[in-house]
Design an enzyme around this catalytic site. Structure first.
Site, PDB file in Angstrom:
ATOM      1  N   TYR A   1      -3.643  10.061  11.843  1.00 21.90           N
ATOM      2  CA  TYR A   1      -2.380   9.653  11.228  1.00 21.90           C
ATOM      3  C   TYR A   1      -1.781  10.796  10.414  1.00 21.90           C
ATOM      4  O   TYR A   1      -0.592  11.128  10.540  1.00 21.90           O
ATOM      5  CB  TYR A   1      -2.598   8.433  10.340  1.00 21.90           C
ATOM      6  CG  TYR A   1      -1.351   7.959   9.634  1.00 21.90           C
ATOM      7  CD1 TYR A   1      -0.276   7.419  10.341  1.00 21.90           C
ATOM      8  CD2 TYR A   1      -1.242   8.031   8.243  1.00 21.90           C
ATOM      9  CE1 TYR A   1       0.864   6.984   9.708  1.00 21.90           C
ATOM     10  CE2 TYR A   1      -0.102   7.593   7.588  1.00 21.90           C
ATOM     11  CZ  TYR A   1       0.945   7.068   8.329  1.00 21.90           C
ATOM     12  OH  TYR A   1       2.080   6.642   7.682  1.00 21.90           O
TER      13      TYR A   1
ATOM     14  N   ASN B   1       2.140   4.312  -1.364  1.00 25.52           N
ATOM     15  CA  ASN B   1       2.074   2.926  -0.908  1.00 25.52           C
ATOM     16  C   ASN B   1       3.344   2.188  -1.328  1.00 25.52           C
ATOM     17  O   ASN B   1       3.524   1.856  -2.495  1.00 25.52           O
ATOM     18  CB  ASN B   1       0.859   2.221  -1.518  1.00 25.52           C
ATOM     19  CG  ASN B   1      -0.447   2.805  -1.023  1.00 25.52           C
ATOM     20  OD1 ASN B   1      -0.869   2.549   0.095  1.00 25.52           O
ATOM     21  ND2 ASN B   1      -1.075   3.620  -1.867  1.00 25.52           N
TER      22      ASN B   1
ATOM     23  N   PRO C   1      17.958 -44.824 -23.752  1.00 28.42           N
ATOM     24  CA  PRO C   1      18.998 -45.208 -24.716  1.00 28.42           C
ATOM     25  C   PRO C   1      18.411 -45.916 -25.937  1.00 28.42           C
ATOM     26  O   PRO C   1      17.537 -46.773 -25.822  1.00 28.42           O
ATOM     27  CB  PRO C   1      19.902 -46.138 -23.900  1.00 28.42           C
ATOM     28  CG  PRO C   1      19.740 -45.669 -22.480  1.00 28.42           C
ATOM     29  CD  PRO C   1      18.291 -45.270 -22.374  1.00 28.42           C
ATOM     30  N   GLY C   2      18.888 -45.506 -27.124  1.00 26.95           N
ATOM     31  CA  GLY C   2      18.447 -46.113 -28.373  1.00 26.95           C
ATOM     32  C   GLY C   2      17.156 -45.547 -28.930  1.00 26.95           C
ATOM     33  O   GLY C   2      16.765 -45.891 -30.057  1.00 26.95           O
TER      34      GLY C   2
ATOM     35  N   LEU D   1      13.199   6.406  10.107  1.00 31.81           N
ATOM     36  CA  LEU D   1      12.124   5.615   9.519  1.00 31.81           C
ATOM     37  C   LEU D   1      11.096   5.161  10.545  1.00 31.81           C
ATOM     38  O   LEU D   1      10.053   4.614  10.185  1.00 31.81           O
ATOM     39  CB  LEU D   1      12.713   4.372   8.825  1.00 31.81           C
ATOM     40  CG  LEU D   1      13.913   4.610   7.896  1.00 31.81           C
ATOM     41  CD1 LEU D   1      14.379   3.293   7.293  1.00 31.81           C
ATOM     42  CD2 LEU D   1      13.571   5.602   6.795  1.00 31.81           C
TER      43      LEU D   1
ATOM     44  N   LYS E   1       1.776  12.869  11.101  1.00 27.37           N
ATOM     45  CA  LYS E   1       2.858  12.923  10.111  1.00 27.37           C
ATOM     46  C   LYS E   1       3.190  14.379   9.751  1.00 27.37           C
ATOM     47  O   LYS E   1       4.363  14.738   9.588  1.00 27.37           O
ATOM     48  CB  LYS E   1       2.464  12.138   8.851  1.00 27.37           C
ATOM     49  CG  LYS E   1       2.545  10.631   9.011  1.00 27.37           C
ATOM     50  CD  LYS E   1       3.987  10.201   9.230  1.00 27.37           C
ATOM     51  CE  LYS E   1       4.158   8.708   9.193  1.00 27.37           C
ATOM     52  NZ  LYS E   1       5.567   8.300   9.448  1.00 27.37           N
TER      53      LYS E   1
END
Length: 372
Positions: free
Chosen positions: A103, A132, A281-282, A53, A107
């Site tokens: 590039y 990509n 409460p209530g 890689l 490659k």
């Protein structure tokens, strides 16, 4: 099995090493730019599979393309030949390998080395021309435009779009890893001379930017991206991985009065709205009914009593609920209903409703459950 991973500290490398470990592989030779060069001799002698890689994407000088993408590959293959090691070699190339630039040419040269190596030694080679690739741990302004957009938008930085109509082919890191693991098992996806990642996604550059901007805005409008769309799901996961460490949390608007509070958490146009209701409460809340709007109540703390009465009936139906036993109670249409805190602590209820509140069409009608 001894697995050699070159470029192990890179975006794809880090993800691959982590997943190999998840799958139970323990003998992983991680080779990086910082590794002692002598280790490569040892690793190429003992490895049973090579994930190559390592490469150069954005060097300071163009000549580094050839050195990083061709030169290192040549060295790797020469060592394998010297040790008479015919372990399969997987290499990550690029869709730019067909382009006439530094590039692309570097490659392509590395690809040709692999194919010649296969002819000479008979060793299996898997050449992947990746589009990509995006996902967690990628680097902005280096790996992919997705990383750059996610990083900048999460930080309120500008992004640059020269042509919003440019069509991108994207590939998610997890899909790459799935394919690489198939190759490790000797089952790569092959098309012609090359191996491919079978799952890719196409999107225009402008649409990509707007989608990622919508992820940021979702904190304000409480929306949830469309997770049924595979690309949206993967992009949202990627965006979250780029949040600054001090920005994971965000505040909600609490509507507070002497009865308790009501806080909207999630709001969607097609999957409804989720809120958190706290009653003292209530306190009794509700005493209304709906034509079409329907809800689900889930008490997660405290004790409550949910009461129902059909509009044309005097019969009252009661459900006692508690955080000690999580139970969802559906609120059917045509029944006036209420929830009262019958405990001594705050009653905390998670409420789902099938549609966001619309002040123009609230579909909510006051009517007490206990008729006078």
């Amino acid at each position: 099995m001894n697995i050699l991973v070159t470029g192990a500290n890179g975006f794809i490398g880090k993800n691959l090493v982590a997943e190999l470990q998840n799958r139970g592989y323990t003998n992983i030779f991680e080779y990086t730019k910082e590794s002692n060069p002598s280790l490569l001799d040892k690793y190429t002698k003992e490895c049973d599979f090579v994930f190559h890689l390592a490469g150069v994407n954005r060097p300071k000088e163009e000549k580094e393309f050839l050195k990083g993408n061709f030169g290192f590959t040549s060295k790797l293959l020469e060592l394998l030949k010297m040790h008479e090691n015919k372990a399969p070699v997987l290499i990550t190339s690029s869709t730019q390998a067909d382009l006439d630039n530094f590039y692309g040419r570097s490659k392509k040269a590395a690809e040709d080395l692999l194919f010649d190596y296969h002819k000479e030694t008979g060793a299996k080679v898997y050449v992947y021309r990746l589009p990509n690739v995006f996902g967690k741990w990628s680097k902005p302004n280096y790996n992919t435009v997705v990383a750059t957009f996610c990083h900048n938008i999460a930080r309120n930085l500008d992004i640059q779009i020269d042509d919003p109509n440019v069509e991108l082919t994207l590939c998610y890191i997890d899909d790459v890893l799935e394919e690489f693991l198939r190759a490790l098992e000797g089952k790569p996806t092959i098309q012609g001379d090359f191996c491919v990642i079978p799952v890719t996604h196409n999107i225009k550059l402008g649409d990509l930017a707007e989608l990622i901007k919508s992820f940021k805005e979702s904190r304000n409008n409480l929306s949830i991206p469309n997770m049924a769309n595979p690309l949206t799901k993967k992009l949202y996961s990627t965006y979250l991985s780029f949040l600054p460490g001090d920005d994971f949390a965000y505040d909600l608007t609490m509507n507070i009065d002497n009865r308790g509070s009501f806080t909207e958490f999630i709001r969607t146009s097609d999957r409804g709205q989720v809120s958190v209701n706290i009653s003292k409460p209530g306190i009794t809340k509700g005493n209304h009914w709906h034509h079409t709007k329907n809800e689900k109540f889930l008490v997660v703390s405290g004790e409550g009593l949910i009461r129902f009465r059909k509009l044309d009936s005097d019969e009252i139906i009661e459900y006692r609920v508690s955080g000690e036993k999580l139970q969802v109670v559906d609120i059917p249409t045509g029944y006036t209903h209420s929830i009262v805190n019958v405990g001594e602590t705050d009653l905390v209820t998670v409420m789902w409703v099938n549609e966001p509140f619309d002040p123009e069409k609230p579909d909510t009608y006051f009517l007490e459950v206990e008729p006078k």
